[in-house]
Scaffold this motif. Structure first.
Motif, PDB file in Angstrom:
ATOM      1  N   TRP A  92       0.842  -1.210   0.000  1.00 29.89           N
ATOM      2  CA  TRP A  92       0.000   0.000   0.000  1.00 29.89           C
ATOM      3  C   TRP A  92       0.872   1.252   0.000  1.00 29.89           C
ATOM      4  N   LEU A 101       1.834   3.009  -3.096  1.00 31.91           N
ATOM      5  CA  LEU A 101       0.799   3.728  -3.853  1.00 31.91           C
ATOM      6  C   LEU A 101       0.646   5.172  -3.387  1.00 31.91           C
ATOM      7  N   ARG A 115      -1.838   8.498  -8.481  1.00 26.58           N
ATOM      8  CA  ARG A 115      -3.253   8.885  -8.589  1.00 26.58           C
ATOM      9  C   ARG A 115      -4.064   7.605  -8.415  1.00 26.58           C
ATOM     10  N   THR A 116      -5.332   7.751  -8.081  1.00 26.41           N
ATOM     11  CA  THR A 116      -6.167   6.576  -7.898  1.00 26.41           C
ATOM     12  C   THR A 116      -6.819   6.198  -9.218  1.00 26.41           C
ATOM     13  N   HIS A 136     -10.053   7.472 -13.399  1.00 25.85           N
ATOM     14  CA  HIS A 136      -9.609   8.133 -12.172  1.00 25.85           C
ATOM     15  C   HIS A 136     -10.759   8.404 -11.201  1.00 25.85           C
ATOM     16  N   LEU A 149      -9.539  10.215  -4.333  1.00 23.32           N
ATOM     17  CA  LEU A 149      -9.568   9.664  -2.969  1.00 23.32           C
ATOM     18  C   LEU A 149      -9.165  10.762  -2.001  1.00 23.32           C
ATOM     19  N   GLU A 190      -5.763  12.836  -2.073  1.00 16.37           N
ATOM     20  CA  GLU A 190      -5.769  13.702  -3.257  1.00 16.37           C
ATOM     21  C   GLU A 190      -6.556  14.992  -3.025  1.00 16.37           C
ATOM     22  N   THR A 247      -7.806   1.507  -0.006  1.00 14.13           N
ATOM     23  CA  THR A 247      -8.872   1.708  -0.987  1.00 14.13           C
ATOM     24  C   THR A 247      -8.275   1.905  -2.385  1.00 14.13           C
ATOM     25  N   ARG A 248      -7.156   2.628  -2.447  1.00 15.26           N
ATOM     26  CA  ARG A 248      -6.474   2.819  -3.734  1.00 15.26           C
ATOM     27  C   ARG A 248      -6.036   1.462  -4.292  1.00 15.26           C
ATOM     28  N   LYS A 302      -7.528  -0.376  -7.821  1.00 16.98           N
ATOM     29  CA  LYS A 302      -6.559  -0.720  -8.866  1.00 16.98           C
ATOM     30  C   LYS A 302      -6.816  -2.114  -9.449  1.00 16.98           C
TER      31      LYS A 302
END
Ligand code: PEP
Ligand code: MG
Length: 324
Positions: free
Chosen positions: A5, A8, A12-13, A20, A23, A42, A284-285, A289
């Protein structure tokens, strides 16, 4: 997994197919800013301004508020900060602002209802926000809007303060003005409200409480906290679709936005911004993904139209997504 994690953090998410999603983080004081930066947020999708009122022995001055907002927008370095105007009342009391005793405080005098009544307090807060907007990317949202008239009134007061400030020669930024979607009656007319707002932010903590008529703090009725129930998903879908039809965006800042069962469905419904506690951002990202928007659209469609219960939807998500 934590180390995965961590990688990341500066990304960007993006979904697996490259779509996109923003987040963002929820914060309660300027001290929470570092956590947002450390976790690769972000944006700030909800800055709860209540701390200014709660951690004080008297009403916060315009200057005190200005300093707090300025610190956060500057700290975010051009990334958007959505500040929610005062959400006092309900279960939040102020020693120096006596509120009436109420049978049902959550159905009573709270949030924008107080601001529209005590416009002196509201105008002070708006002036502080307008001044801070010169220092970064600031947006404003109003909590607990139930009707078009309430939003128009709040916005008119904002427009009035903005004009006064411009006439006085002060610099103000481009501010988006939105509303929280936390009352079912408002969600039902999201298409009407969408004409007047710049964005919606769905406050699911309250939207669920009011949809199921179940006090969010009462353990006896906690089983009615049903974020995946198709009834709630339909209100969310309606809100997102209505905003998009007017070229606006919808975020979510309730607990649900960082819920790993809900996230796949919300991606499928086209939610634009997910605002959660900073510590949920990286996981969450990582989840997003792995998922494609096409698959999530199919999942969301099933959840909204075929499922009957909260449990049905959990099952659907688990079948589609390997959540760990
Ligand atoms: C919500 O209601 O979902 C929300 C984000 O606001 P709060 O939890 O502060 O009421
Ligand atoms: Mg709320």
């Amino acid at each position: 997994q934590k180390a995965e994690w961590e990688k990341l953090k500066n990304e960007r998410t993006l979904s697996k197919d490259g779509v996109h999603f923003d987040l963002a983080a929820n914060i309660g004081t300027p001290d929470d800013l570092q956590g947002v930066l450390d976790n690769g947020g972000e944006a700030i999708g909800l800055f709860r301004s209540e701390f200014l009122y709660m951690n004080a022995s008297e009403l916060p001055s315009e200057d005190d508020q200005f300093e707090a907002y300025k610190k956060v927008v500057e700290g975010m370095n051009g990334k958007q900060v959505v500040v929610r105007t005062m959400d006092i009342g309900g279960d939040k009391e102020l020693p120096y602002l006596p509120l009436p005793e109420e049978m049902n405080p959550f159905l009573g005098y709270r949030a924008i209802r107080i601001s529209l009544d005590r416009t002196d307090l509201f105008r002070t807060q708006l002036r502080a926000l307008l001044r801070a907007s010169a220092f970064g990317n600031l947006a404003i949202m109003f909590p607990m809007i139930a009707t078009v008239a309430e939003f128009k009134k709040a916005r008119a007061i904002y427009d009035d303060e903005r004009q006064k400030m411009i006439d006085a020669g002060s610099k103000v930024g481009d501010i988006q003005v939105g509303m929280m979607m936390e009352i079912p009656a408002a969600a039902m007319i999201a298409d009407k409200l969408a004409k007047y707002v710049d964005f919606f932010s769905i406050g699911t903590n309250d939207l669920i409480q009011y949809s199921f008529a179940a006090d969010r703090g009462n353990e006896k009725v906690a089983y009615l906290y049903q974020p995946y129930n198709p009834s709630l998903l339909r209100l969310i879908k309606q809100t997102i679709d209505a905003s998009h039809a007017e070229g606006k965006w919808t975020g979510m800042c309730g607990e649900m936005a960082g819920d790993q069962i809900a996230v796949p469905i919300l991606m499928g419904l086209g939610l634009d911004e997910f605002s959660m506690s900073a510590t949920s951002i990286l996981k969450t990202r990582a989840l997003m993904k792995r998922l494609t928007t096409d698959d999530m659209k199919k999942l969301a469609e099933k959840a909204v139209t075929e499922a009957e219960t909260n449990e049905d939807v959990i099952k659907l998500v688990k079948e589609t997504v390997n959540n760990d």
